[in-house]
Design a protein around this motif. Structure first.
Motif, PDB file in Angstrom:
ATOM      1  N   TYR B  90       1.828   1.713   2.460  1.00 25.93           N
ATOM      2  CA  TYR B  90       1.631   1.160   3.811  1.00 25.93           C
ATOM      3  C   TYR B  90       1.955  -0.335   3.760  1.00 25.93           C
ATOM      4  O   TYR B  90       1.105  -1.121   3.340  1.00 25.93           O
ATOM      5  CB  TYR B  90       0.188   1.379   4.275  1.00 25.93           C
ATOM      6  CG  TYR B  90      -0.206   2.834   4.388  1.00 25.93           C
ATOM      7  CD1 TYR B  90      -0.048   3.507   5.588  1.00 25.93           C
ATOM      8  CD2 TYR B  90      -0.725   3.530   3.302  1.00 25.93           C
ATOM      9  CE1 TYR B  90      -0.407   4.845   5.703  1.00 25.93           C
ATOM     10  CE2 TYR B  90      -1.075   4.862   3.406  1.00 25.93           C
ATOM     11  CZ  TYR B  90      -0.919   5.510   4.602  1.00 25.93           C
ATOM     12  OH  TYR B  90      -1.275   6.829   4.706  1.00 25.93           O
ATOM     13  N   PRO B  91       3.171  -0.755   4.155  1.00 26.05           N
ATOM     14  CA  PRO B  91       3.498  -2.182   4.113  1.00 26.05           C
ATOM     15  C   PRO B  91       2.522  -2.987   4.954  1.00 26.05           C
ATOM     16  O   PRO B  91       2.208  -2.603   6.082  1.00 26.05           O
ATOM     17  CB  PRO B  91       4.901  -2.250   4.715  1.00 26.05           C
ATOM     18  CG  PRO B  91       5.453  -0.892   4.568  1.00 26.05           C
ATOM     19  CD  PRO B  91       4.304   0.045   4.627  1.00 26.05           C
ATOM     20  N   ASP B 114       1.549   0.221  19.317  1.00 26.19           N
ATOM     21  CA  ASP B 114       1.657   1.156  18.203  1.00 26.19           C
ATOM     22  C   ASP B 114       2.836   0.740  17.331  1.00 26.19           C
ATOM     23  O   ASP B 114       3.375  -0.357  17.474  1.00 26.19           O
ATOM     24  CB  ASP B 114       1.776   2.607  18.697  1.00 26.19           C
ATOM     25  CG  ASP B 114       3.084   2.861  19.418  1.00 26.19           C
ATOM     26  OD1 ASP B 114       3.720   1.875  19.806  1.00 26.19           O
ATOM     27  OD2 ASP B 114       3.454   4.031  19.573  1.00 26.19           O
ATOM     28  N   LEU B 115       3.245   1.618  16.440  1.00 28.89           N
ATOM     29  CA  LEU B 115       4.295   1.276  15.479  1.00 28.89           C
ATOM     30  C   LEU B 115       5.594   0.887  16.190  1.00 28.89           C
ATOM     31  O   LEU B 115       6.347   0.041  15.698  1.00 28.89           O
ATOM     32  CB  LEU B 115       4.517   2.470  14.541  1.00 28.89           C
ATOM     33  CG  LEU B 115       5.294   2.219  13.266  1.00 28.89           C
ATOM     34  CD1 LEU B 115       4.696   1.092  12.467  1.00 28.89           C
ATOM     35  CD2 LEU B 115       5.368   3.480  12.432  1.00 28.89           C
ATOM     36  N   VAL B 116       5.871   1.503  17.341  1.00 29.72           N
ATOM     37  CA  VAL B 116       7.106   1.194  18.074  1.00 29.72           C
ATOM     38  C   VAL B 116       7.127  -0.277  18.477  1.00 29.72           C
ATOM     39  O   VAL B 116       8.131  -0.974  18.265  1.00 29.72           O
ATOM     40  CB  VAL B 116       7.219   2.099  19.320  1.00 29.72           C
ATOM     41  CG1 VAL B 116       8.434   1.715  20.135  1.00 29.72           C
ATOM     42  CG2 VAL B 116       7.315   3.549  18.910  1.00 29.72           C
ATOM     43  N   GLN B 117       6.025  -0.765  19.035  1.00 25.86           N
ATOM     44  CA  GLN B 117       5.992  -2.160  19.479  1.00 25.86           C
ATOM     45  C   GLN B 117       6.100  -3.102  18.288  1.00 25.86           C
ATOM     46  O   GLN B 117       6.772  -4.129  18.361  1.00 25.86           O
ATOM     47  CB  GLN B 117       4.675  -2.471  20.220  1.00 25.86           C
ATOM     48  CG  GLN B 117       4.090  -1.344  21.004  1.00 25.86           C
ATOM     49  CD  GLN B 117       4.935  -0.973  22.186  1.00 25.86           C
ATOM     50  OE1 GLN B 117       5.586  -1.831  22.749  1.00 25.86           O
ATOM     51  NE2 GLN B 117       4.980   0.291  22.528  1.00 25.86           N
ATOM     52  N   HIS B 132       7.208   4.748   2.895  1.00 22.30           N
ATOM     53  CA  HIS B 132       6.385   3.899   3.759  1.00 22.30           C
ATOM     54  C   HIS B 132       5.852   4.766   4.900  1.00 22.30           C
ATOM     55  O   HIS B 132       6.616   5.380   5.628  1.00 22.30           O
ATOM     56  CB  HIS B 132       7.211   2.746   4.331  1.00 22.30           C
ATOM     57  CG  HIS B 132       7.643   1.761   3.290  1.00 22.30           C
ATOM     58  ND1 HIS B 132       8.506   0.728   3.552  1.00 22.30           N
ATOM     59  CD2 HIS B 132       7.326   1.652   1.978  1.00 22.30           C
ATOM     60  CE1 HIS B 132       8.692   0.035   2.455  1.00 22.30           C
ATOM     61  NE2 HIS B 132       7.993   0.565   1.482  1.00 22.30           N
ATOM     62  N   TYR B 133       4.544   4.775   5.028  1.00 23.95           N
ATOM     63  CA  TYR B 133       3.916   5.668   6.015  1.00 23.95           C
ATOM     64  C   TYR B 133       3.325   4.915   7.188  1.00 23.95           C
ATOM     65  O   TYR B 133       2.582   5.493   7.966  1.00 23.95           O
ATOM     66  CB  TYR B 133       2.840   6.536   5.338  1.00 23.95           C
ATOM     67  CG  TYR B 133       3.409   7.783   4.713  1.00 23.95           C
ATOM     68  CD1 TYR B 133       4.133   7.712   3.526  1.00 23.95           C
ATOM     69  CD2 TYR B 133       3.266   9.028   5.318  1.00 23.95           C
ATOM     70  CE1 TYR B 133       4.688   8.843   2.962  1.00 23.95           C
ATOM     71  CE2 TYR B 133       3.814  10.169   4.752  1.00 23.95           C
ATOM     72  CZ  TYR B 133       4.524  10.069   3.579  1.00 23.95           C
ATOM     73  OH  TYR B 133       5.075  11.190   3.021  1.00 23.95           O
ATOM     74  N   GLY B 134       3.660   3.612   7.316  1.00 23.39           N
ATOM     75  CA  GLY B 134       3.175   2.884   8.486  1.00 23.39           C
ATOM     76  C   GLY B 134       2.511   1.579   8.141  1.00 23.39           C
ATOM     77  O   GLY B 134       2.611   1.080   7.014  1.00 23.39           O
ATOM     78  N   VAL B 135       1.794   1.043   9.114  1.00 19.91           N
ATOM     79  CA  VAL B 135       1.240  -0.309   9.015  1.00 19.91           C
ATOM     80  C   VAL B 135      -0.116  -0.279   8.329  1.00 19.91           C
ATOM     81  O   VAL B 135      -0.969   0.539   8.665  1.00 19.91           O
ATOM     82  CB  VAL B 135       1.062  -0.925  10.417  1.00 19.91           C
ATOM     83  CG1 VAL B 135       0.669  -2.374  10.303  1.00 19.91           C
ATOM     84  CG2 VAL B 135       2.309  -0.770  11.226  1.00 19.91           C
ATOM     85  N   HIS B 136      -0.289  -1.181   7.376  1.00 16.54           N
ATOM     86  CA  HIS B 136      -1.615  -1.458   6.848  1.00 16.54           C
ATOM     87  C   HIS B 136      -2.038  -2.795   7.440  1.00 16.54           C
ATOM     88  O   HIS B 136      -1.475  -3.833   7.091  1.00 16.54           O
ATOM     89  CB  HIS B 136      -1.557  -1.519   5.318  1.00 16.54           C
ATOM     90  CG  HIS B 136      -2.859  -1.924   4.696  1.00 16.54           C
ATOM     91  ND1 HIS B 136      -2.958  -2.270   3.380  1.00 16.54           N
ATOM     92  CD2 HIS B 136      -4.114  -2.032   5.204  1.00 16.54           C
ATOM     93  CE1 HIS B 136      -4.206  -2.591   3.089  1.00 16.54           C
ATOM     94  NE2 HIS B 136      -4.934  -2.462   4.197  1.00 16.54           N
ATOM     95  N   LEU B 137      -2.972  -2.768   8.366  1.00 13.37           N
ATOM     96  CA  LEU B 137      -3.424  -4.010   8.994  1.00 13.37           C
ATOM     97  C   LEU B 137      -4.446  -4.661   8.072  1.00 13.37           C
ATOM     98  O   LEU B 137      -5.491  -4.068   7.779  1.00 13.37           O
ATOM     99  CB  LEU B 137      -4.032  -3.699  10.367  1.00 13.37           C
ATOM    100  CG  LEU B 137      -4.183  -4.865  11.330  1.00 13.37           C
ATOM    101  CD1 LEU B 137      -2.848  -5.501  11.621  1.00 13.37           C
ATOM    102  CD2 LEU B 137      -4.826  -4.400  12.620  1.00 13.37           C
ATOM    103  N   THR B 138      -4.132  -5.874   7.590  1.00 11.69           N
ATOM    104  CA  THR B 138      -5.015  -6.532   6.628  1.00 11.69           C
ATOM    105  C   THR B 138      -5.826  -7.624   7.310  1.00 11.69           C
ATOM    106  O   THR B 138      -5.492  -8.068   8.405  1.00 11.69           O
ATOM    107  CB  THR B 138      -4.207  -7.158   5.475  1.00 11.69           C
ATOM    108  OG1 THR B 138      -3.312  -8.119   6.034  1.00 11.69           O
ATOM    109  CG2 THR B 138      -3.432  -6.113   4.733  1.00 11.69           C
ATOM    110  N   VAL B 153      -2.847   1.773  14.205  1.00 17.24           N
ATOM    111  CA  VAL B 153      -2.212   1.491  12.916  1.00 17.24           C
ATOM    112  C   VAL B 153      -2.405   2.689  12.014  1.00 17.24           C
ATOM    113  O   VAL B 153      -3.071   3.669  12.376  1.00 17.24           O
ATOM    114  CB  VAL B 153      -2.789   0.217  12.255  1.00 17.24           C
ATOM    115  CG1 VAL B 153      -2.463  -1.001  13.058  1.00 17.24           C
ATOM    116  CG2 VAL B 153      -4.283   0.358  12.051  1.00 17.24           C
ATOM    117  N   GLN B 154      -1.820   2.633  10.826  1.00 22.46           N
ATOM    118  CA  GLN B 154      -1.911   3.772   9.925  1.00 22.46           C
ATOM    119  C   GLN B 154      -2.977   3.559   8.846  1.00 22.46           C
ATOM    120  O   GLN B 154      -3.422   4.504   8.232  1.00 22.46           O
ATOM    121  CB  GLN B 154      -0.545   4.041   9.280  1.00 22.46           C
ATOM    122  CG  GLN B 154       0.404   4.778  10.191  1.00 22.46           C
ATOM    123  CD  GLN B 154       0.745   4.008  11.441  1.00 22.46           C
ATOM    124  OE1 GLN B 154       1.196   2.873  11.383  1.00 22.46           O
ATOM    125  NE2 GLN B 154       0.523   4.607  12.608  1.00 22.46           N
TER     126      GLN B 154
END
Lengths: 292, 293
Positions: B90-91, B114-117, B132-138, B153-154
């Motif tokens: 998850y980048p 979402d991921l599109v935006q 890569h399976y999506g966003v890792h919000l840190t 987020v993912q």
């Protein structure tokens, strides 16, 4: 500033160029300008526009709108200009890199000189290796021979094509517009309509208004009005281009840049769109020359 | 008001000769040609030092230990790398970066994010081909995060969820399978391909527990449990939870995708014709049945 501007506006034509040049830069104060315009002009017109991507730090630029249908200059009103296009930090080096790119990217070398393999003959050893007291030679087309082949000569076709980064191209255009604006070499007219197709009319007009000898007219449309098209066609240093042909080289080659109102609108729209689009990095990818 | 630097420059230009083709120049020294100097001008060893592999450019290969039995041969097996090429990645995207995107109008917080935006902002790189399976919000920049958003987020951690909900926003963690991710990460390309929108598959076995966990705001969790856990988290982190029921943006904040849905407003099975600007929906009962369940 405003006071100087108004003095510049009322100064009789034919005065010093430096003084007349005060006419284009102004700080926005719409109420005052309106008031002064109402006193000074018969038909004042403030062309206020809703600027896209407005700046939020109070910067602003305004310019006079002039006419083209008389030799004498008439100020028709004022127009808001986007400060991110017409008043950015002037980067001469960015302008230079644009000029260099415009001159280089279309250059193709078509000169080719033959190497020793491509010359006629020379396959035979001209004389034996030993016993003659002469230097050993393998071919009459070796590069040290007269009429021999050329080493590392020009090879055709060689291109100098490269793509300037989008940011630099945009900055070059905006820088040049800002420089022209700051030096009062940028004039905004309502339309390119002139009453006659006589080229001397354009020459008189340019001399009267202290536009440099060479003038570049920019309009939004492909087809210019007939009179100005015929007149400018006979003067080599006055040219008309559409907005999509606007480029740094042409702007600098001509002393004065004349934009129509619709051209201003279009230039701002296009430049702001490219400045703010989020996929700018992807646009240049196809021009990468060092792709693995 | 102080005169800005560029105003001075523009003012200076008024007194200078007209800028034209013959008086422009690059910044001095900006395009320096690389030359091999001779003698005192950088000659001798040309900066490569005296003798040795550096002077001869014969660098040792990576891992070579000048005659020792190298590490990578001594320990051929490292168990903690087992199956690492199959693990989901998850980048990361930090809350600080997200706030910057919102402040610079790259993301519209008035609509569900979402991921599109996030991909369309052009500032987030993701490649589903690299697992890569999506966003890792840190949580970096969590203290300065002030936006009120509905974000999907993912992967997210507890402090991130707290930072979003403290501002009156909502967050969902949702799983997307690789075909859905291809569609989401480059929505325009997918829609232009003319394929029907696929249905979202359920998460793999090892991710089920995360995406059904109300503490992680999983998209498969019970909504009542989630609203309970929102209160619990607010008490744990010591903030008062804004009442989203009274929020004017209540509709937007509580807008969720169906577990089978990929794009907001578009259902699986639909085909979007961008040229004619129309949507084609399946009519065949079998197809309907497939995309429904």
């Amino acid at each position: 500033m405003l006071r100087r501007l108004v003095i510049g506006a009322f100064r009789p034509s034919g005065c010093l160029q430096g003084a007349a040049r005060l006419s284009t830069i102004a700080e926005t104060n719409t109420a005052e300008v309106e008031q002064i315009s109402a006193e000074g002009f018969q038909s004042p017109m403030i062309v206020s526009r809703d600027l896209e991507f407005p700046t939020n730090d109070g910067r602003s630029r305004m310019a006079w709108v002039e006419n083209m249908d008389t030799v004498q200059e008439k100020k028709l009103g004022m127009v808001d200009l986007h400060p991110d296009i017409f008043a950015i930090p002037p980067r001469i080096d960015m302008i230079h890199s644009n000029i260099r790119w415009q001159q280089l990217y279309r250059k193709v070398n078509l000169v080719q000189v033959n190497n020793r393999a491509e010359m006629r003959g020379g396959g035979r050893k001209p004389w034996q290796q030993k016993g003659l007291g002469k230097a050993r030679q393998g071919s009459i087309r070796a590069p040290q021979w007269v009429h021999g082949g050329k080493v590392h000569g020009p090879r055709a076709p060689t291109t100098w094509f490269y793509m300037l980064p989008l940011h630099t191209r945009l900055y070059g255009l905006r820088s040049t517009l800002s420089v022209k604006m700051a030096q009062d070499d940028l004039h905004i007219v309502n339309a390119l309509d002139i009453p006659t197709n006589d080229p001397s009319y354009l020459e008189e007009l340019a001399e009267e208004r202290l536009w440099g000898p060479s003038v570049l007219f920019v309009d939004d449309t492909d087809v210019a009005p007939e009179n100005i098209a015929v007149a400018a066609d006979q003067i080599k240093h006055m040219n008309i281009i559409p907005v999509y042909g606007l480029n740094v080289f042409s702007m600098l080659k001509h002393d004065t840049l004349v934009l129509t109102l619709s051209a201003v609108e279009r230039i701002e729209k296009q430049l702001l769109f490219f400045m703010h689009r989020s996929d700018r990095a992807k646009l240049s990818e196809i021009f990468k020359t060092d792709q693995v | 008001m102080a005169v800005r630097g560029y105003e001075k420059a523009l003012g200076l230009l008024r007194t200078l000769p007209r800028v034209c083709l013959y008086n422009i120049a690059p910044i001095p020294g900006s395009n320096k040609r690389s030359k091999r100097g001779r003698g005192q001008h950088g000659g001798d060893k040309h900066g490569a030092g005296n003798k040795g592999s550096k002077a001869r450019q014969n660098y040792m290969r990576i891992g070579y230990e000048t005659g020792n039995w190298p590490y990578y041969l001594k320990f051929p097996f490292e168990p903690y790398y087992l199956g690492h090429h199959l693990k989901r990645q998850y980048p990361p995207l930090s809350l600080g970066q997200l706030q910057l995107m919102i402040d610079t109008d790259r993301i519209n917080p008035k609509k569900p994010v979402d991921l599109v935006q996030i991909c369309n902002s052009g500032l987030y790189k993701i490649n589903p081909q690299c697992k890569h399976y999506g966003v890792h919000l840190t949580d970096e920049g969590a203290d300065n995060f002030t936006a009120k958003i509905n974000i999907e987020v993912q992967w997210a951690s507890e402090p991130v969820i707290a930072a979003v909900e403290r501002n009156g926003g909502t967050i969902t963690t949702a799983f997307f399978d690789p075909p859905s991710l291809f569609a989401l990460t480059n929505a325009k390309k997918f829609l232009e391909s003319g394929e029907p929108i696929p249905k979202r598959m359920i998460p793999p076995e090892d991710a089920i527990s995360y995406y059904t966990d109300p503490k992680m705001r999983g998209y498969l969790a019970d909504p009542d449990q989630i609203s309970w856990d929102r209160l619990v988290l607010a008490q744990k982190y010591g903030y008062t939870l804004p009442k989203i029921e009274e929020d004017p943006d209540y509709e937007m904040l509580t807008f969720r995708k169906d577990p089978r849905q990929i794009f907001y407003g578009l259902e699986p099975g639909w085909v979007v014709n961008l040229i004619d600007r129309m949507i084609l929906k399946p009519t065949d009962p079998e197809l309907k049945e497939y995309y429904k369940g």
